[in-house]
Design a protein around this motif. Structure first.
Motif, PDB file in Angstrom:
ATOM      1  N   VAL A 160      50.168  42.366  38.031  1.00  0.00           N
ATOM      2  CA  VAL A 160      49.677  43.501  37.024  1.00  0.00           C
ATOM      3  C   VAL A 160      48.103  43.470  37.601  1.00  0.00           C
ATOM      4  CG1 VAL A 160      48.548  44.049  34.813  1.00  0.00           C
ATOM      5  CG2 VAL A 160      50.943  42.626  34.963  1.00  0.00           C
ATOM      6  N   SER A 161      47.597  44.753  37.620  1.00  0.00           N
ATOM      7  CA  SER A 161      46.240  45.020  38.002  1.00  0.00           C
ATOM      8  C   SER A 161      45.444  45.199  36.765  1.00  0.00           C
ATOM      9  CB  SER A 161      46.171  45.960  39.115  1.00  0.00           C
ATOM     10  OG  SER A 161      45.015  46.403  39.444  1.00  0.00           O
ATOM     11  N   SER A 162      44.279  44.454  36.492  1.00  0.00           N
ATOM     12  CA  SER A 162      43.410  44.736  35.601  1.00  0.00           C
ATOM     13  C   SER A 162      42.136  45.456  35.842  1.00  0.00           C
ATOM     14  CB  SER A 162      42.977  43.606  34.746  1.00  0.00           C
ATOM     15  OG  SER A 162      42.187  42.826  35.635  1.00  0.00           O
ATOM     16  N   GLU A 163      41.767  45.515  37.349  1.00  0.00           N
ATOM     17  CA  GLU A 163      40.838  46.301  38.020  1.00  0.00           C
ATOM     18  C   GLU A 163      40.630  47.828  37.630  1.00  0.00           C
ATOM     19  OE1 GLU A 163      41.420  42.705  40.058  1.00  0.00           O
ATOM     20  OE2 GLU A 163      42.716  44.193  39.597  1.00  0.00           O
ATOM     21  N   ALA A 164      41.765  48.302  37.602  1.00  0.00           N
ATOM     22  CA  ALA A 164      42.024  49.674  37.644  1.00  0.00           C
ATOM     23  C   ALA A 164      41.988  50.265  35.911  1.00  0.00           C
ATOM     24  CB  ALA A 164      43.283  50.458  38.032  1.00  0.00           C
ATOM     25  N   VAL A 165      42.337  49.379  35.131  1.00  0.00           N
ATOM     26  CA  VAL A 165      42.085  49.636  33.766  1.00  0.00           C
ATOM     27  C   VAL A 165      40.582  49.474  33.256  1.00  0.00           C
ATOM     28  CG1 VAL A 165      42.615  48.840  31.311  1.00  0.00           C
ATOM     29  CG2 VAL A 165      44.318  48.883  33.058  1.00  0.00           C
ATOM     30  N   LEU A 166      39.849  48.415  33.963  1.00  0.00           N
ATOM     31  CA  LEU A 166      38.494  48.365  33.461  1.00  0.00           C
ATOM     32  C   LEU A 166      37.770  49.263  34.174  1.00  0.00           C
ATOM     33  CD1 LEU A 166      36.240  46.528  32.440  1.00  0.00           C
ATOM     34  CD2 LEU A 166      36.368  45.246  34.509  1.00  0.00           C
ATOM     35  N   ALA A 167      38.135  49.703  35.562  1.00  0.00           N
ATOM     36  CA  ALA A 167      37.111  50.660  36.305  1.00  0.00           C
ATOM     37  C   ALA A 167      37.234  51.996  35.656  1.00  0.00           C
ATOM     38  CB  ALA A 167      37.552  50.795  37.601  1.00  0.00           C
ATOM     39  N   GLY A 168      38.764  52.445  35.358  1.00  0.00           N
ATOM     40  CA  GLY A 168      38.880  53.793  34.615  1.00  0.00           C
ATOM     41  C   GLY A 168      38.129  53.998  33.252  1.00  0.00           C
ATOM     42  N   LEU A 169      38.232  52.762  32.403  1.00  0.00           N
ATOM     43  CA  LEU A 169      37.588  52.844  31.147  1.00  0.00           C
ATOM     44  C   LEU A 169      35.790  53.211  31.150  1.00  0.00           C
ATOM     45  CD1 LEU A 169      39.621  50.272  29.048  1.00  0.00           C
ATOM     46  CD2 LEU A 169      39.737  53.048  28.672  1.00  0.00           C
ATOM     47  N   VAL A 170      35.392  52.346  32.226  1.00  0.00           N
ATOM     48  CA  VAL A 170      34.086  52.400  32.363  1.00  0.00           C
ATOM     49  C   VAL A 170      33.559  53.895  32.918  1.00  0.00           C
ATOM     50  CG1 VAL A 170      32.272  51.515  33.884  1.00  0.00           C
ATOM     51  CG2 VAL A 170      33.691  49.983  32.946  1.00  0.00           C
ATOM     52  N   VAL A 171      34.370  54.217  34.074  1.00  0.00           N
ATOM     53  CA  VAL A 171      33.950  55.630  34.545  1.00  0.00           C
ATOM     54  C   VAL A 171      34.089  56.766  33.708  1.00  0.00           C
ATOM     55  CG1 VAL A 171      34.841  57.227  36.276  1.00  0.00           C
ATOM     56  CG2 VAL A 171      34.384  54.654  37.024  1.00  0.00           C
ATOM     57  N   SER A 172      35.323  56.384  32.787  1.00  0.00           N
ATOM     58  CA  SER A 172      35.314  57.581  31.772  1.00  0.00           C
ATOM     59  C   SER A 172      34.369  57.627  30.582  1.00  0.00           C
ATOM     60  CB  SER A 172      36.937  57.581  31.183  1.00  0.00           C
ATOM     61  OG  SER A 172      37.045  56.324  30.260  1.00  0.00           O
ATOM     62  N   GLY A 173      33.456  56.486  30.677  1.00  0.00           N
ATOM     63  CA  GLY A 173      32.668  56.105  29.563  1.00  0.00           C
ATOM     64  C   GLY A 173      33.242  55.845  28.338  1.00  0.00           C
ATOM     65  N   ARG A 174      34.398  55.270  28.343  1.00  0.00           N
ATOM     66  CA  ARG A 174      35.111  54.873  27.027  1.00  0.00           C
ATOM     67  C   ARG A 174      34.886  53.271  26.777  1.00  0.00           C
ATOM     68  NH1 ARG A 174      41.220  57.001  27.662  1.00  0.00           N
ATOM     69  NH2 ARG A 174      40.995  56.794  25.576  1.00  0.00           N
ATOM     70  N   GLY A 175      34.034  53.030  25.806  1.00  0.00           N
ATOM     71  CA  GLY A 175      34.055  51.706  25.478  1.00  0.00           C
ATOM     72  C   GLY A 175      32.352  51.344  26.157  1.00  0.00           C
ATOM     73  N   ASP A 176      32.147  50.145  25.464  1.00  0.00           N
ATOM     74  CA  ASP A 176      30.904  49.623  25.812  1.00  0.00           C
ATOM     75  C   ASP A 176      31.119  48.838  27.145  1.00  0.00           C
ATOM     76  OD1 ASP A 176      28.847  47.739  26.260  1.00  0.00           O
ATOM     77  OD2 ASP A 176      28.480  47.368  24.064  1.00  0.00           O
ATOM     78  N   PRO A 177      30.605  49.072  28.173  1.00  0.00           N
ATOM     79  CA  PRO A 177      30.934  48.412  29.580  1.00  0.00           C
ATOM     80  C   PRO A 177      30.660  46.824  29.624  1.00  0.00           C
ATOM     81  CG  PRO A 177      29.118  50.260  29.727  1.00  0.00           C
ATOM     82  CD  PRO A 177      29.380  50.164  28.156  1.00  0.00           C
ATOM     83  N   TRP A 178      29.655  46.529  28.667  1.00  0.00           N
ATOM     84  CA  TRP A 178      29.448  45.034  28.762  1.00  0.00           C
ATOM     85  C   TRP A 178      30.402  44.424  27.871  1.00  0.00           C
ATOM     86  CZ3 TRP A 178      27.150  44.612  32.789  1.00  0.00           C
ATOM     87  CH2 TRP A 178      26.291  45.539  33.154  1.00  0.00           C
ATOM     88  N   LEU A 179      30.913  44.771  26.657  1.00  0.00           N
ATOM     89  CA  LEU A 179      32.180  44.221  26.130  1.00  0.00           C
ATOM     90  C   LEU A 179      33.000  44.372  26.793  1.00  0.00           C
ATOM     91  CD1 LEU A 179      32.947  43.175  23.340  1.00  0.00           C
ATOM     92  CD2 LEU A 179      33.123  45.197  22.500  1.00  0.00           C
ATOM     93  N   LEU A 180      33.599  45.561  27.565  1.00  0.00           N
ATOM     94  CA  LEU A 180      34.810  45.515  28.529  1.00  0.00           C
ATOM     95  C   LEU A 180      34.610  44.333  29.205  1.00  0.00           C
ATOM     96  CD1 LEU A 180      34.805  49.497  29.003  1.00  0.00           C
ATOM     97  CD2 LEU A 180      36.526  48.011  27.679  1.00  0.00           C
ATOM     98  N   LEU A 181      33.451  44.185  29.788  1.00  0.00           N
ATOM     99  CA  LEU A 181      33.312  42.966  31.122  1.00  0.00           C
ATOM    100  C   LEU A 181      33.674  41.769  30.215  1.00  0.00           C
ATOM    101  CD1 LEU A 181      32.101  41.590  33.712  1.00  0.00           C
ATOM    102  CD2 LEU A 181      29.909  42.172  32.505  1.00  0.00           C
ATOM    103  N   LEU A 182      33.061  41.487  29.079  1.00  0.00           N
ATOM    104  CA  LEU A 182      33.575  40.267  28.300  1.00  0.00           C
ATOM    105  C   LEU A 182      34.959  39.768  28.146  1.00  0.00           C
ATOM    106  CD1 LEU A 182      32.427  37.651  26.929  1.00  0.00           C
ATOM    107  CD2 LEU A 182      32.182  39.051  24.913  1.00  0.00           C
ATOM    108  N   LEU A 183      35.543  41.015  27.539  1.00  0.00           N
ATOM    109  CA  LEU A 183      36.925  40.869  27.264  1.00  0.00           C
ATOM    110  C   LEU A 183      37.801  40.579  28.509  1.00  0.00           C
ATOM    111  CD1 LEU A 183      37.024  43.646  24.567  1.00  0.00           C
ATOM    112  CD2 LEU A 183      37.268  41.142  24.164  1.00  0.00           C
TER     113      LEU A 183
END
Length: 144
Positions: A21-44
């Motif tokens: 499974v690849s999590s990088e694409a999920v994380l990058a997609g959410l950050v680029v789309s501006g969905r969610g707090d980037p630092w909370l996404l990083l922590l999770l």
């Protein structure tokens, strides 16, 4: 919003196990789309990925009984290579547990070598946090 955060955590957790499974694409997609707090996404992502590696560490404790199972996705050659690397460089290799191909095998080797769980978590989390921080920073930079 909770579903987005859950998706990052679950994808990161599964990506750290022996599942492909690849999590990088999920994380990058959410950050680029501006969905969610980037630092909370990083922590999770970091916590989920680290916990997935703990699963590998536990599996490594019983590796001899698991290696012969059909569902076990790490080849004997890859596991032996990780063990050699781990023996040569020691627990510091866990800073690179995020690497594709050998990262999962390193965490299994650490479990087989009976690395202290606290040391394991500290080193693995540090490496994984650094990798995810680069992804988040790249995503933020791309949208600036």
């Amino acid at each position: 919003m909770v579903a987005l955060y859950g998706a990052v955590f679950i994808s990161a957790f599964l990506a750290a196990t022996i599942l492909p499974v690849s999590s990088e694409a999920v994380l990058a997609g959410l950050v680029v789309s501006g969905r969610g707090d980037p630092w909370l996404l990083l922590l999770l992502a970091t916590v989920g990925n680290t916990l997935g590696s703990v699963v590998n560490w536990v599996l490594g404790r019983g590796i001899d009984g698991l290696r012969k199972r059909r569902w076990f996705s790490i080849s004997a050659d890859r596991y032996e290579q990780a063990c050699r690397t781990f023996r040569r460089f020691g627990q510091w290799t866990l800073l690179f547990a995020w690497l594709p191909v050998v990262g999962d095998a390193l965490t299994l080797a650490a479990g087989a070598a009976r690395v202290n769980l606290g040391v394991f978590v500290a080193l693995v989390a540090t490496g994984k946090a650094a990798r995810y921080a680069v992804i988040v920073a790249g995503g933020l930079w791309a949208t600036a």
